[in-house]
Design a protein around this motif. Sequence first.
Motif, PDB file in Angstrom:
ATOM      1  N   ALA A 138      -2.148   1.564 -32.273  1.00 27.75           N
ATOM      2  CA  ALA A 138      -2.271   1.797 -30.829  1.00 27.75           C
ATOM      3  C   ALA A 138      -3.163   2.988 -30.538  1.00 27.75           C
ATOM      4  N   LEU A 139      -3.861   2.902 -29.407  1.00 29.14           N
ATOM      5  CA  LEU A 139      -4.499   4.063 -28.784  1.00 29.14           C
ATOM      6  C   LEU A 139      -3.407   4.770 -27.992  1.00 29.14           C
ATOM      7  N   HIS A 185       6.658  10.428 -21.613  1.00 27.71           N
ATOM      8  CA  HIS A 185       5.320  10.697 -21.047  1.00 27.71           C
ATOM      9  C   HIS A 185       4.219  10.229 -22.001  1.00 27.71           C
ATOM     10  N   VAL A 186       4.340   8.977 -22.427  1.00 21.68           N
ATOM     11  CA  VAL A 186       3.379   8.393 -23.370  1.00 21.68           C
ATOM     12  C   VAL A 186       2.767   7.135 -22.762  1.00 21.68           C
ATOM     13  N   LEU A 187       1.463   7.053 -22.831  1.00 17.44           N
ATOM     14  CA  LEU A 187       0.731   5.838 -22.479  1.00 17.44           C
ATOM     15  C   LEU A 187       0.064   5.336 -23.740  1.00 17.44           C
ATOM     16  N   ALA A 188       0.170   4.036 -23.998  1.00 20.97           N
ATOM     17  CA  ALA A 188      -0.430   3.482 -25.209  1.00 20.97           C
ATOM     18  C   ALA A 188      -0.998   2.102 -24.925  1.00 20.97           C
ATOM     19  N   VAL A 189      -2.047   1.761 -25.655  1.00 15.24           N
ATOM     20  CA  VAL A 189      -2.567   0.398 -25.674  1.00 15.24           C
ATOM     21  C   VAL A 189      -2.354  -0.103 -27.095  1.00 15.24           C
ATOM     22  N   GLU A 190      -1.462  -1.079 -27.233  1.00 16.03           N
ATOM     23  CA  GLU A 190      -1.081  -1.553 -28.569  1.00 16.03           C
ATOM     24  C   GLU A 190      -1.882  -2.787 -28.963  1.00 16.03           C
ATOM     25  N   ASP A 206       1.473  -0.131 -22.904  1.00 12.24           N
ATOM     26  CA  ASP A 206       2.833   0.390 -23.038  1.00 12.24           C
ATOM     27  C   ASP A 206       2.973   1.707 -22.271  1.00 12.24           C
ATOM     28  N   VAL A 207       4.060   1.820 -21.535  1.00  5.90           N
ATOM     29  CA  VAL A 207       4.373   3.056 -20.819  1.00  5.90           C
ATOM     30  C   VAL A 207       5.757   3.524 -21.271  1.00  5.90           C
ATOM     31  N   ASN A 208       5.771   4.587 -22.062  1.00  6.12           N
ATOM     32  CA  ASN A 208       7.013   5.240 -22.523  1.00  6.12           C
ATOM     33  C   ASN A 208       7.867   4.381 -23.441  1.00  6.12           C
ATOM     34  N   GLY A 209       7.399   3.220 -23.842  1.00 13.04           N
ATOM     35  CA  GLY A 209       8.176   2.363 -24.727  1.00 13.04           C
ATOM     36  C   GLY A 209       7.354   1.180 -25.176  1.00 13.04           C
ATOM     37  N   LEU A 210       7.933   0.367 -26.049  1.00 10.43           N
ATOM     38  CA  LEU A 210       7.198  -0.725 -26.661  1.00 10.43           C
ATOM     39  C   LEU A 210       7.392  -2.069 -25.966  1.00 10.43           C
ATOM     40  N   ARG A 211       8.095  -2.091 -24.842  1.00 14.90           N
ATOM     41  CA  ARG A 211       8.143  -3.290 -24.020  1.00 14.90           C
ATOM     42  C   ARG A 211       6.971  -3.200 -23.047  1.00 14.90           C
ATOM     43  N   SER A 212       5.917  -3.914 -23.341  1.00 15.79           N
ATOM     44  CA  SER A 212       4.652  -3.756 -22.626  1.00 15.79           C
ATOM     45  C   SER A 212       4.786  -4.094 -21.144  1.00 15.79           C
ATOM     46  N   PRO A 263     -17.733  -7.892 -22.726  1.00 18.08           N
ATOM     47  CA  PRO A 263     -17.515  -8.984 -21.775  1.00 18.08           C
ATOM     48  C   PRO A 263     -17.470  -8.479 -20.338  1.00 18.08           C
ATOM     49  N   SER A 264     -17.828  -9.351 -19.418  1.00 15.10           N
ATOM     50  CA  SER A 264     -17.870  -8.977 -18.004  1.00 15.10           C
ATOM     51  C   SER A 264     -16.484  -8.942 -17.373  1.00 15.10           C
ATOM     52  N   MET A 265     -15.493  -9.514 -18.049  1.00 15.27           N
ATOM     53  CA  MET A 265     -14.136  -9.543 -17.501  1.00 15.27           C
ATOM     54  C   MET A 265     -13.163  -8.943 -18.524  1.00 15.27           C
ATOM     55  N   PRO A 266     -12.290  -8.017 -18.100  1.00 14.36           N
ATOM     56  CA  PRO A 266     -11.353  -7.417 -19.042  1.00 14.36           C
ATOM     57  C   PRO A 266     -10.257  -8.392 -19.464  1.00 14.36           C
ATOM     58  N   LEU A 267      -9.691  -8.149 -20.612  1.00  7.94           N
ATOM     59  CA  LEU A 267      -8.547  -8.950 -21.070  1.00  7.94           C
ATOM     60  C   LEU A 267      -7.303  -8.591 -20.270  1.00  7.94           C
ATOM     61  N   LEU A 268      -7.112  -7.299 -20.012  1.00  6.78           N
ATOM     62  CA  LEU A 268      -5.971  -6.819 -19.243  1.00  6.78           C
ATOM     63  C   LEU A 268      -6.452  -5.933 -18.114  1.00  6.78           C
ATOM     64  N   SER A 269      -5.845  -6.071 -16.944  1.00  4.50           N
ATOM     65  CA  SER A 269      -6.126  -5.204 -15.812  1.00  4.50           C
ATOM     66  C   SER A 269      -4.803  -4.956 -15.098  1.00  4.50           C
ATOM     67  N   SER A 270      -4.310  -3.736 -15.206  1.00  3.56           N
ATOM     68  CA  SER A 270      -2.971  -3.444 -14.699  1.00  3.56           C
ATOM     69  C   SER A 270      -3.004  -2.233 -13.786  1.00  3.56           C
ATOM     70  N   ALA A 271      -2.317  -2.349 -12.641  1.00  4.06           N
ATOM     71  CA  ALA A 271      -2.211  -1.232 -11.704  1.00  4.06           C
ATOM     72  C   ALA A 271      -1.137  -0.265 -12.197  1.00  4.06           C
TER      73      ALA A 271
END
Length: 637
Positions: A103-104, A135-140, A160-166, A218-226
């Motif tokens: 993860a990043l 207080h952890v943000l991750a891209v798994e 992932d925000v603070n845990g591994l349930r994405s 790519p012109s379109m992201p795989l994930l886009s989350s608010a």
Amino acid sequence: MGMVIFSISVLSLLVRLAVSCDDTNFIYNGFKKTDLHFDGIAEVSPNGLLRMTNTTKNQQGHAFHRVPLRFKNNFDGSPCSFSTSFVFAIVSQYTDVSAHGFALVFSPTEERSGALPSQYLGLFNPANNGNASNHVLAVEFDTIFNIEFGDIDNNHVGIDVNGLRSVAAAPASYYAGDVGTFKNLSLFSGEPIQVWVEYNNEDMKLNVTISPVNVAKPSMPLLSSAINLSAIMYEAMYVGFSSSSGSVITSHYVLGWSFRINGQAPALSLSNLPLLPQRNKRKTTTSLKIGLSLAGVVFALGTLSGIGFLVSRKMRFKEVVEDWEIDYMTHRFSYKDLYKATRGFREEELLGVGGFGRVYKGKLPTSNIEVAVKRVSHNSQQAMREFVAEIMSIGRLRHRNLVQLLGYCRRKGEFLLVYEFLPNGSLDKLLFAEQWPTRVDWNQRFQIIKGVASGLFYLHEEWEQVVVHRDIKASNVLLDSEMNGKLGDFGLSRLYDHGSDPNTTTHIVGTMGYIAPELTSTGRATTHTDVFAFGVFVLEVACGRRPIEHGASTDSLNLIDWVRTCWRRGVLAETRDPKLGTDFVMQELELVLKIGLICSHPSPAARPSMRQVVQYLHGDLPLPKLSIAETGSLMST
């Protein structure tokens, strides 16, 4: 008038400067001359590859930019925009299975203290997973399907925000503009993959884009989350990578990395990135083996003299597969592989014999992974079907203190269960060994008790269903190479939904001495009956005595009653295992003995939950004060 306008312009500029984020950026085209902070097994190879994990199993690695970056505006504390790009590769020993991913990570600290490897990716542990205080943000980039975290598959990207349930996840793929669709991408193909992670503080959108390294962004992201990062990110945060290994040999590499706050990350020089190590031909599992086996059969059938041999060989390894088993095929081993692994189930490979079957040590021919194979005979078709369904449900359990069920095989009236192999065997064999080198010291015993308690807490409260083990005892606790205790043998377990009542009654099962008194009258196995057996187990480990000591005097025949009597006389410490000598911690010993007495209370309502037991053992909850009236007498119930 001009002076006023000038003054307002200057003031406006100063305000914008105070509000704006730092224009911090860095770029690593390889990591030969980088100043990163390493933790765990992460390292930089001579050619500049950042290697997060190696061929060591069940380990973790961290690599963070040594200087924390400022991710919030000075003026109003709003999150900064940022952009990062990196190239990674996951190289597994096999083509169709991998260890856990990486993860990043954006973290308040450059060391993830207390984090665990395997499914926790070196980020969290069962106690803090999901806590807002992380207080952890991750891209798994996850290559194992963990149902406990709600994973969508074994090849996905998640935020992932603070845990591994994405909070957002998608199968690994990239948008191909020429065809207007997403193309699948294997994270553990061994080929380099480029990633772009971008956050815009105006619309609070976090975008994740991936593609093969030879394909443009790519012109379109795989994930886009608010995501509003205000409550997640501190003003200063470390950024880096975390990875963990499991039971399959897998290496995680980062080839290059760029980062920028308040702007677009610098483009990586892909032609200057370090090369991955030359790979040996990777092995495959079932699909290739079956293909080769069939090819061999076709060839051999061409030779008339070999027909008789092939028919007999085919019958020897013939398996039973029915339509209803399709859901469990990912867990299925071939009988032929298990036969080879155990050298034909030779007596020399026999690890133990119990009422539930014979257990053999084996080494899988393809991967050389050591396993324990249990053979069980069964004749009832319906019972077999229910048994498979239940065992496969339990096979989804994932906890460091539970013996991992790897899969199964069916052949005629026989059922084979394949477990991870634990080299130090069962705890009872060491507890009651005569020779000194095989004895277990107090520190090891205390850690084993805490481990088994953690595993039971997971079964009772943390998994998707309630699992009642029904046969907790020292002989069902196995020890790995580092003497960590793992609860095994789920053959008698029962499952039911959280919040429901386990109102079904069954015949009484378990082992004499561990069976709760109410079980003999109600026949209902519950978490309370598991807690009772755990209490007996705790006393067994601390005292070095079996629950019922045959040949002992009447007043010391029953372990619970004997410890309770010694407690009333004020000599509780005298119940400790004599083999410990003086090598123990009195405070810990008394804590364990009292927990054993509370858990084995004759009244189910008076017993603690396993959540409370874990808190007692870790000092997070004070132990209730014992009284003679509360501890009662087992013999009188």
